[in-house]
Design an enzyme around this catalytic site. Structure first.
Site, PDB file in Angstrom:
ATOM      1  N   SER A 147       2.333   6.915   0.738  1.00 34.11           N
ATOM      2  CA  SER A 147       1.481   6.092   1.588  1.00 34.11           C
ATOM      3  C   SER A 147       0.069   6.187   1.033  1.00 34.11           C
ATOM      4  O   SER A 147      -0.582   7.226   1.125  1.00 34.11           O
ATOM      5  CB  SER A 147       1.519   6.587   3.040  1.00 34.11           C
ATOM      6  OG  SER A 147       0.688   5.798   3.864  1.00 34.11           O
ATOM      7  N   ARG A 148      -0.398   5.081   0.432  1.00 34.26           N
ATOM      8  CA  ARG A 148      -1.697   5.129  -0.246  1.00 34.26           C
ATOM      9  C   ARG A 148      -2.860   5.003   0.716  1.00 34.26           C
ATOM     10  O   ARG A 148      -3.999   5.230   0.332  1.00 34.26           O
ATOM     11  CB  ARG A 148      -1.769   4.001  -1.278  1.00 34.26           C
ATOM     12  CG  ARG A 148      -0.664   4.050  -2.329  1.00 34.26           C
ATOM     13  CD  ARG A 148      -0.866   3.002  -3.407  1.00 34.26           C
ATOM     14  NE  ARG A 148       0.266   2.996  -4.322  1.00 34.26           N
ATOM     15  CZ  ARG A 148       1.280   2.162  -4.256  1.00 34.26           C
ATOM     16  NH1 ARG A 148       1.304   1.252  -3.308  1.00 34.26           N
ATOM     17  NH2 ARG A 148       2.266   2.202  -5.125  1.00 34.26           N
ATOM     18  N   VAL A 149      -2.610   4.611   1.966  1.00 28.40           N
ATOM     19  CA  VAL A 149      -3.687   4.387   2.930  1.00 28.40           C
ATOM     20  C   VAL A 149      -3.502   5.221   4.187  1.00 28.40           C
ATOM     21  O   VAL A 149      -4.449   5.806   4.712  1.00 28.40           O
ATOM     22  CB  VAL A 149      -3.757   2.884   3.306  1.00 28.40           C
ATOM     23  CG1 VAL A 149      -4.862   2.642   4.323  1.00 28.40           C
ATOM     24  CG2 VAL A 149      -4.003   2.039   2.066  1.00 28.40           C
TER      25      VAL A 149
ATOM     26  N   ASP B 238       0.820  -1.221   0.000  1.00 31.18           N
ATOM     27  CA  ASP B 238       0.000   0.000   0.000  1.00 31.18           C
ATOM     28  C   ASP B 238       0.848   1.262   0.000  1.00 31.18           C
ATOM     29  O   ASP B 238       0.388   2.318   0.438  1.00 31.18           O
ATOM     30  CB  ASP B 238      -0.919   0.017   1.227  1.00 31.18           C
ATOM     31  CG  ASP B 238      -1.754  -1.246   1.327  1.00 31.18           C
ATOM     32  OD1 ASP B 238      -2.288  -1.667   0.290  1.00 31.18           O
ATOM     33  OD2 ASP B 238      -1.856  -1.814   2.425  1.00 31.18           O
ATOM     34  N   GLY B 239       2.064   1.174  -0.455  1.00 37.66           N
ATOM     35  CA  GLY B 239       2.946   2.334  -0.477  1.00 37.66           C
ATOM     36  C   GLY B 239       4.359   1.915  -0.152  1.00 37.66           C
ATOM     37  O   GLY B 239       4.624   0.764   0.209  1.00 37.66           O
TER      38      GLY B 239
END
Length: 505
Positions: free
Chosen positions: A360-362, A335-336
């Site tokens: 950081s996608r989340v 997720d990143g």
């Protein structure tokens, strides 16, 4: 008739014992970490086998008349023609609270000389990842104690965040500092060393012991002196141990250090077992090998236990090549990524987090509101500064506004410097980041900034208890709380900084 004769007669007249069918195989080939077995036609995938020499193995390949087995012990003890027996159970590892504070190998056997592990149960190392309906949104932050990460690349509980970079850029230090910072939380940590040198693993263990954090950490060690089978099994064993606690509602942090060695171990096993190679001579299923591991992490619903597993896999690049096969695989699975740049290492910028290439996608959704208020423009400020810095190298005459932005960017970058083994509490991070973003460090040299940051941290005390409470309750900062932080920040400035700095300018 004597009593002895009566007993013998009763035994003879009783029911005969049923026949027991025992399958015995034979070793037909032995390699470095693998064995080929014939004669066990009913053996299953992932089944545990026992050799006559006492070495155990796990079935990896199923072919007609041939089993490819990865060994969990030294292959030197295996001889051609040796007998092999089925155990009729898949390979499992011990789980439970008795593992906390211990150092074990990939099979769960102790390596710290403290005796046997008091396990609650045994669970298979291979398990299906939880489904969509068992997962909840990532909404709580994982505090790493590292300013550059908590401020610009936040990680949430249940996230899978890749730590990526060349050799000697500080990847393990980032992971270890994150574990040390969990002393301020209830997060349980699992450090899984995969193919690492024995002295490197020993240093990590010693650091955890000196800090006292070993009491809430499990260390799973599969060093470079172990067989490739143990290195291949280790991360799955660590994830199985984590799942036990997440099912109890606990938050677990799993560090996998590193998956580059894991991929090499799996490649070695595949080539020895004569599996067909895929792209770049790697096995074609290497993506699935890593995906089925990392998909087991996440934030889970109350019906699924309510806990979380945060995964921090580490991967090594060569010459900053982020587009290599294994790194791109893992970037697409996670997720990143937190990218550690050797260019920043050469500039003596530690931790060497390249905020421009890190994402950081989340975790941004889980970041504390106070951090968003203070460090919301951190990424933009640094990226603009780096562009201006490259432009200024040409010796061009700069206007006052450009020089001011260069000074601000240099001060912010210096404020992100942090020594190893010194995770910073959230309140102190906010204080330093606010001072840098508000320009209090602009007229200070790098050495003065380091000294000033230390003074600011000492001056926090109980004066910012309101800010700490806002962080705990995830509230945005009030005006009076921001004013209190600026007041504490100014008290840590050198005298010349107090005379020339106007925080409202």
């Amino acid at each position: 008739m004597t009593s002895a004769n009566k007993f013998i007669g009763a035994v003879l007249d009783g029911p005969a014992p049923s026949l027991a069918l025992t399958e015995v195989g034979t070793v037909t080939e032995v390699g470095d970490g693998i064995a080929v077995v014939s004669g066990l036609a009913r053996a299953l995938a992932d089944e545990l086998l026992v050799f006559a020499s006492g070495v155990r193995g796990v079935v990896l390949d199923l072919e007609p008349g041939r089993l490819g087995v990865i060994l969990l012990g030294p292959s030197e003890r295996i001889t051609f023609g040796e007998d092999v027996w089925r155990t009729h159970k898949v390979f499992s590892v011990p789980v439970g609270p008795g593992l906390v504070g211990r150092v074990v190998d990939a099979t769960g056997e102790p390596r710290d000389g403290k005796g046997a592990v008091a396990a609650t149960a045994e669970r298979p190392v291979e398990a299906s990842a939880p489904g969509i309906l068992s997962r909840a949104p990532v909404s709580r932050p994982l505090a790493t104690g590292i300013k550059a990460i908590d401020g610009a690349v936040p990680v949430g509980l249940g996230q899978r965040e890749l730590i990526i970079g060349d050799r000697q850029t500080g990847k393990t230090s980032i992971a270890v500092d994150t574990i040390l910072n969990q002393a301020r939380s209830d997060v349980l940590s699992i450090y899984c060393a995969i193919g690492q040198r024995g002295d490197a693993v020993a240093r990590v263990i010693e650091t955890l012991r000196e800090s006292g954090q070993i009491a809430s950490t499990i260390v799973v060690a599969a060093g470079d002196e172990d067989t490739p089978g143990l290195a291949y099994i280790a991360p799955y064993a660590a994830m199985t141990m984590a799942e036990y606690f997440s099912n109890q509602g606990r938050d677990v942090l799993v560090v996998l250090d590193d998956l580059t060695h894991h991929a090499r171990s799996y490649r070695e096993l595949s080539l020895l077992l004569r599996r067909p190679p895929g792209r770049e001579a790697f096995p074609g299923d290497i993506f699935y090998v890593h995906a089925r591991l990392l998909e087991r992490a996440g934030q889970f619903t109350p019906e699924a236990g309510g806990g979380s597993i945060t995964a921090l896999p580490v991967v090594e690049t060569q010459a900053e090549n982020l587009s290599a096969y294994i790194p791109t695989n893992l970037i697409s699975i996670t997720d990143g990524q937190i990218y550690l740049s050797p260019r920043l290492v050469r500039k003596n910028q530690f931790p060497a987090v390249d905020i421009g290439l890190s994402v950081s996608r989340v975790g941004g959704k889980a970041q504390h509101r106070a951090f968003r208020d203070v460090a919301g423009n951190l990424r933009v400020t640094l990226s603009q500064f780096e562009e201006l810095e490259d432009f200024a190298r040409f010796g061009t005459r700069l206007d006052d506004n450009t020089r001011a932005r260069l000074k601000r960017g240099a001060a912010v970058r210096a404020a992100l410097r942090q020594p190893e083994r010194d995770p910073v509490p959230a309140v102190e991070q906010l204080l330093i980041l606010m001072a840098a973003m508000e320009g209090l460090f602009d007229d200070l040299s790098e050495n003065e900034i380091v000294t000033t940051m230390a003074q600011m941290r000492k001056g926090v005390g109980d004066s910012l208890e309101g800010v700490a409470e806002s962080i705990r309750q995830n509230r945005p900062l009030e005006q009076d709380e921001q004013a209190a932080m600026l007041q504490v920040a100014r008290t840590g400035l050198p005298v010349m900084g107090e005379e020339t700095r106007d925080p409202d300018a």
